[in-house]
Design a protein around this motif. Structure first.
Motif, PDB file in Angstrom:
ATOM      1  N   ALA A  41       0.831  -1.212   0.000  1.00 34.43           N
ATOM      2  CA  ALA A  41       0.000   0.000   0.000  1.00 34.43           C
ATOM      3  C   ALA A  41       0.862   1.256   0.000  1.00 34.43           C
ATOM      4  O   ALA A  41       1.989   1.260   0.513  1.00 34.43           O
ATOM      5  CB  ALA A  41      -0.921   0.000   1.222  1.00 34.43           C
ATOM      6  N   PRO A  42       0.347   2.347  -0.566  1.00 35.66           N
ATOM      7  CA  PRO A  42       1.096   3.605  -0.565  1.00 35.66           C
ATOM      8  C   PRO A  42       1.122   4.234   0.823  1.00 35.66           C
ATOM      9  O   PRO A  42       0.306   3.903   1.692  1.00 35.66           O
ATOM     10  CB  PRO A  42       0.305   4.477  -1.545  1.00 35.66           C
ATOM     11  CG  PRO A  42      -1.093   3.949  -1.471  1.00 35.66           C
ATOM     12  CD  PRO A  42      -0.957   2.468  -1.250  1.00 35.66           C
ATOM     13  N   THR A  43       2.064   5.133   1.029  1.00 37.09           N
ATOM     14  CA  THR A  43       2.139   5.916   2.260  1.00 37.09           C
ATOM     15  C   THR A  43       2.136   7.399   1.887  1.00 37.09           C
ATOM     16  O   THR A  43       2.195   7.755   0.708  1.00 37.09           O
ATOM     17  CB  THR A  43       3.428   5.618   3.046  1.00 37.09           C
ATOM     18  OG1 THR A  43       4.551   6.164   2.332  1.00 37.09           O
ATOM     19  CG2 THR A  43       3.626   4.120   3.243  1.00 37.09           C
ATOM     20  N   ARG A  44       2.116   8.255   2.896  1.00 34.14           N
ATOM     21  CA  ARG A  44       2.165   9.697   2.639  1.00 34.14           C
ATOM     22  C   ARG A  44       3.593  10.196   2.447  1.00 34.14           C
ATOM     23  O   ARG A  44       3.834  11.395   2.373  1.00 34.14           O
ATOM     24  CB  ARG A  44       1.489  10.443   3.796  1.00 34.14           C
ATOM     25  CG  ARG A  44       2.081  10.183   5.173  1.00 34.14           C
ATOM     26  CD  ARG A  44       1.181  10.754   6.257  1.00 34.14           C
ATOM     27  NE  ARG A  44       1.678  10.468   7.601  1.00 34.14           N
ATOM     28  CZ  ARG A  44       0.985  10.705   8.713  1.00 34.14           C
ATOM     29  NH1 ARG A  44      -0.240  11.218   8.636  1.00 34.14           N
ATOM     30  NH2 ARG A  44       1.489  10.422   9.892  1.00 34.14           N
ATOM     31  N   GLY A  46       5.933  10.260  -0.148  1.00 36.49           N
ATOM     32  CA  GLY A  46       6.317  10.161  -1.553  1.00 36.49           C
ATOM     33  C   GLY A  46       5.891   8.844  -2.156  1.00 36.49           C
ATOM     34  O   GLY A  46       4.743   8.429  -2.014  1.00 36.49           O
ATOM     35  N   ASP A  47       6.841   8.142  -2.814  1.00 35.12           N
ATOM     36  CA  ASP A  47       6.479   6.878  -3.449  1.00 35.12           C
ATOM     37  C   ASP A  47       6.875   5.665  -2.616  1.00 35.12           C
ATOM     38  O   ASP A  47       6.882   4.542  -3.110  1.00 35.12           O
ATOM     39  CB  ASP A  47       7.073   6.788  -4.863  1.00 35.12           C
ATOM     40  CG  ASP A  47       8.596   6.851  -4.870  1.00 35.12           C
ATOM     41  OD1 ASP A  47       9.196   7.082  -3.797  1.00 35.12           O
ATOM     42  OD2 ASP A  47       9.189   6.673  -5.953  1.00 35.12           O
ATOM     43  N   TRP A  48       7.174   5.855  -1.340  1.00 37.59           N
ATOM     44  CA  TRP A  48       7.412   4.707  -0.477  1.00 37.59           C
ATOM     45  C   TRP A  48       6.119   3.951  -0.246  1.00 37.59           C
ATOM     46  O   TRP A  48       5.067   4.537  -0.005  1.00 37.59           O
ATOM     47  CB  TRP A  48       7.937   5.144   0.885  1.00 37.59           C
ATOM     48  CG  TRP A  48       9.395   5.482   0.931  1.00 37.59           C
ATOM     49  CD1 TRP A  48      10.262   5.547  -0.108  1.00 37.59           C
ATOM     50  CD2 TRP A  48      10.131   5.839   2.111  1.00 37.59           C
ATOM     51  NE1 TRP A  48      11.510   5.904   0.335  1.00 37.59           N
ATOM     52  CE2 TRP A  48      11.462   6.090   1.696  1.00 37.59           C
ATOM     53  CE3 TRP A  48       9.810   5.959   3.452  1.00 37.59           C
ATOM     54  CZ2 TRP A  48      12.464   6.470   2.588  1.00 37.59           C
ATOM     55  CZ3 TRP A  48      10.803   6.337   4.348  1.00 37.59           C
ATOM     56  CH2 TRP A  48      12.118   6.580   3.926  1.00 37.59           C
ATOM     57  N   THR A  49       6.218   2.626  -0.313  1.00 35.15           N
ATOM     58  CA  THR A  49       5.117   1.779   0.132  1.00 35.15           C
ATOM     59  C   THR A  49       5.301   1.493   1.629  1.00 35.15           C
ATOM     60  O   THR A  49       6.311   1.884   2.234  1.00 35.15           O
ATOM     61  CB  THR A  49       5.102   0.455  -0.640  1.00 35.15           C
ATOM     62  OG1 THR A  49       6.309  -0.275  -0.308  1.00 35.15           O
ATOM     63  CG2 THR A  49       5.031   0.688  -2.143  1.00 35.15           C
ATOM     64  N   VAL A  50       4.360   0.765   2.183  1.00 30.89           N
ATOM     65  CA  VAL A  50       4.494   0.369   3.583  1.00 30.89           C
ATOM     66  C   VAL A  50       5.736  -0.491   3.782  1.00 30.89           C
ATOM     67  O   VAL A  50       6.388  -0.432   4.819  1.00 30.89           O
ATOM     68  CB  VAL A  50       3.220  -0.360   4.059  1.00 30.89           C
ATOM     69  CG1 VAL A  50       3.402  -0.971   5.442  1.00 30.89           C
ATOM     70  CG2 VAL A  50       2.034   0.607   4.049  1.00 30.89           C
ATOM     71  N   ARG A  51       6.102  -1.272   2.781  1.00 31.02           N
ATOM     72  CA  ARG A  51       7.317  -2.086   2.879  1.00 31.02           C
ATOM     73  C   ARG A  51       8.555  -1.208   3.092  1.00 31.02           C
ATOM     74  O   ARG A  51       9.389  -1.492   3.948  1.00 31.02           O
ATOM     75  CB  ARG A  51       7.500  -2.949   1.622  1.00 31.02           C
ATOM     76  CG  ARG A  51       8.737  -3.854   1.674  1.00 31.02           C
ATOM     77  CD  ARG A  51       8.834  -4.697   0.408  1.00 31.02           C
ATOM     78  NE  ARG A  51       7.727  -5.634   0.321  1.00 31.02           N
ATOM     79  CZ  ARG A  51       7.710  -6.818   0.916  1.00 31.02           C
ATOM     80  NH1 ARG A  51       8.745  -7.216   1.640  1.00 31.02           N
ATOM     81  NH2 ARG A  51       6.676  -7.603   0.779  1.00 31.02           N
ATOM     82  N   ASP A 160      -1.402   5.705   9.573  1.00 29.75           N
ATOM     83  CA  ASP A 160      -2.091   6.424   8.493  1.00 29.75           C
ATOM     84  C   ASP A 160      -2.231   5.546   7.254  1.00 29.75           C
ATOM     85  O   ASP A 160      -3.275   5.564   6.579  1.00 29.75           O
ATOM     86  CB  ASP A 160      -1.309   7.699   8.157  1.00 29.75           C
ATOM     87  CG  ASP A 160      -1.915   8.470   7.005  1.00 29.75           C
ATOM     88  OD1 ASP A 160      -2.940   9.157   7.210  1.00 29.75           O
ATOM     89  OD2 ASP A 160      -1.379   8.377   5.877  1.00 29.75           O
ATOM     90  N   ALA A 161      -1.207   4.773   6.944  1.00 27.15           N
ATOM     91  CA  ALA A 161      -1.209   3.961   5.721  1.00 27.15           C
ATOM     92  C   ALA A 161      -2.012   2.680   5.851  1.00 27.15           C
ATOM     93  O   ALA A 161      -2.553   2.180   4.855  1.00 27.15           O
ATOM     94  CB  ALA A 161       0.233   3.632   5.324  1.00 27.15           C
ATOM     95  N   THR A 162      -2.084   2.136   7.070  1.00 25.56           N
ATOM     96  CA  THR A 162      -2.661   0.804   7.227  1.00 25.56           C
ATOM     97  C   THR A 162      -3.901   0.746   8.109  1.00 25.56           C
ATOM     98  O   THR A 162      -4.630  -0.248   8.080  1.00 25.56           O
ATOM     99  CB  THR A 162      -1.623  -0.154   7.852  1.00 25.56           C
ATOM    100  OG1 THR A 162      -1.337   0.286   9.195  1.00 25.56           O
ATOM    101  CG2 THR A 162      -0.337  -0.181   7.034  1.00 25.56           C
ATOM    102  N   GLY A 163      -4.112   1.773   8.941  1.00 27.66           N
ATOM    103  CA  GLY A 163      -5.218   1.732   9.892  1.00 27.66           C
ATOM    104  C   GLY A 163      -5.010   0.744  11.026  1.00 27.66           C
ATOM    105  O   GLY A 163      -5.969   0.357  11.707  1.00 27.66           O
TER     106      GLY A 163
END
Length: 265
Positions: A41-44, A46-51, A160-163
């Protein structure tokens, strides 16, 4: 980097160590539950994912281990209140290191291994030992205070990214809030505006008439997580004021031009 003209407040070393370990445990427990879909999933950020975000938190914690394995520097180069302003200079290197780490081990295995090494390295290491970090030599005790910022800020990013609702350790949240509030007072020294972040911090800042008695004419008040999001660029001033997350009174109580204090990495 603005000079750290303000004397850094004192932090209880035992409480800071306990706070870092407690928040790290919360983060590890959260990362353990992440599904492949959540990791992608995306994060806030930039283009970093949760990984990438999970790898970055491992990187931030592992930096203490690497610092303690290195020879002790000859002299201190970075004070605690220098650190917030130095962070913006390393964004590209941090991004590269984070992506390289994320491409390796699974996020939970990486974090659990890093946390175990951190817990093993810390006992017996004195707080006044100098350690090398990205921006120069720093006292270990001060470096651990900065880890509360990394852990709390990125816990909030993960939530924020995952809840997931990863908890915030009270002592870690307090130290993070206070360091970022003190950084504002360094960036904008003065006494015309009082910034209140109950229950953890009150600082005066911004040049102008100094308040000495009664209610200050210029007051900003917000909660700890909103303050942290403002100080790190996760939310913007106008949005926070418009959403009633910040109460600002007085003609000088407008901090938009002073924020953020840290970069978003």
């Amino acid at each position: 980097m603005p000079p750290a003209r303000k004397r850094a407040r004192r932090y209880d070393p035992a409480k800071i160590r306990a706070a870092v370990l407690a928040q790290s445990g919360h983060v590890r427990a959260g990362i353990r539950t992440l599904t492949p879909e959540q990791l992608a999933a995306p994060t806030r950020l930039g283009d970093w994912t949760v990984r990438e975000l999970a790898a970055h938190v491992s990187l931030a914690l592992g930096s203490v281990v690497r610092a303690l394995e290195a020879p002790e520097p000859a002299r201190q180069e970075v004070a605690l209140l220098d650190w917030p302003f130095a962070t913006v200079t390393a964004a590209d290197r941090i991004d590269e290191d984070t992506r390289a780490l994320a491409a390796g081990s699974g996020p939970y295995e990486l974090y659990a291994r890093t946390e175990a090494a951190f817990a093993a390295a810390l006992p017996g290491a004195p707080d006044d030992r100098l350690v090398p970090m990205r921006f120069g030599a720093m006292r270990l005790g001060d470096f651990l205070v900065t880890r509360t910022v990394e852990l709390i800020v990125h816990t909030d990013d993960l939530n924020d990214a995952t809840g997931l609702g990863i908890p915030y350790d009270r002592q870690a949240l307090a130290a993070c809030t206070r360091l970022l509030a003190d950084a504002l007072a360094v960036k904008a020294p003065g006494g015309s505006v009082e910034v209140r972040v109950p229950p953890y911090a009150v600082v005066q800042c911004v040049e102008g008439p100094r308040h000495t008695r009664g209610t200050p004419p210029n007051v900003v008040e917000t909660d700890p997580l909103t303050w942290i999001r403002l100080a790190t660029g996760r939310t913007d001033w106008d949005a926070a004021v418009g959403g009633a997350k910040v109460a600002a009174s007085g003609e000088r109580a407008h901090l938009a031009g002073l924020l953020p204090l840290l970069g978003q990495g």
